[in-house]
Design an enzyme around this catalytic site. Structure first.
Site, short mmCIF file in Angstrom:
data_model
loop_
_atom_site.label_atom_id
_atom_site.label_comp_id
_atom_site.label_asym_id
_atom_site.label_seq_id
_atom_site.Cartn_x
_atom_site.Cartn_y
_atom_site.Cartn_z
N CYS A 19 0.81 -1.22 0.00
CA CYS A 19 0.00 0.00 0.00
C CYS A 19 0.84 1.27 0.00
CB CYS A 19 -0.97 0.00 1.17
SG CYS A 19 -0.21 -0.21 2.79
N HIS A 72 -1.64 0.21 7.34
CA HIS A 72 -2.23 0.49 6.03
C HIS A 72 -1.94 1.94 5.71
CE1 HIS A 72 -4.58 -0.47 2.57
NE2 HIS A 72 -5.47 0.46 2.81
N ASP A 87 -7.97 4.74 -1.73
CA ASP A 87 -7.49 3.49 -1.16
C ASP A 87 -7.67 2.40 -2.21
OD1 ASP A 87 -6.92 1.16 0.22
OD2 ASP A 87 -8.30 1.55 1.88
#
Length: 175
Positions: A19, A72, A87
């Site tokens: 991520c 994250h 996202d």
């Protein structure tokens, strides 16, 4: 016609479980294409001391159960009356409003055990682009094999440093 901040989700550079690198690529796209002022973009690290943070509405989730990430990273565009979250791991729209993301992906801390409470580190996108570094050691098993295959796109040299593991909240960022 409004110009998109970043490509559609399907056209973004994306590697599952990376991520922070995915968000770096989004920020880099904005910088190179000049689709928005970088001062309106913020990189949000979500983690905690136990490296167990629940997020809902994630691609790797099952039904309405949360995914428990060690951390994250998401991108926030905060120049509108309704800030937007980007996202690439979420099943919510891309982008989606911060209000919707908070309600459906983050949910209330009052409904989860204290060891799962999240902490957020907000980093300006321009600082993230300049200072982000990772040696990816947190993505390796003890035998050196990958837990998940790394991105196949050419890597930015600054991502790889020999300064040890880089998987804590905000790792690789200079103060």
């Amino acid at each position: 016609m409004n110009r998109r901040l970043v490509p559609t989700r399907e056209d973004c550079v994306y590697t599952s479980c990376y991520c922070e690198e995915n968000v770096w690529k989004l920020c880099d796209y904005v910088r190179k294409q000049r689709t928005a002022p970088l001062e309106h973009l913020f990189v949000i690290f979500i983690s905690n001391e136990t490296r167990t943070v629940p997020l809902w509405k994630q691609k790797s989730g099952h039904g309405d159960l949360p995914v428990i990430w060690d951390y994250h990273v998401i991108l926030l565009q905060a120049d509108q009356s309704d800030s937007l979250v980007y996202d690439l791991d979420s099943t919510l729209s891309f982008p989606c409003s911060l209000k919707l993301y908070a309600a459906q992906a983050l949910r209330s801390e009052s409904d989860i055990r204290p060891e799962y409470h999240r902490k957020f580190r907000v980093v300006p996108a321009d600082s993230f682009l300049l200072n982000f570094a990772s040696d990816r050691s947190h993505m390796r098993n003890s035998d050196g094999s990958w837990k998940m295959p790394p991105p196949t796109v050419p890597d930015e040299p600054r991502w790889f440093h020999q300064h040890g593991p880089c998987h804590r909240l905000g790792c690789g960022l200079q103060p």
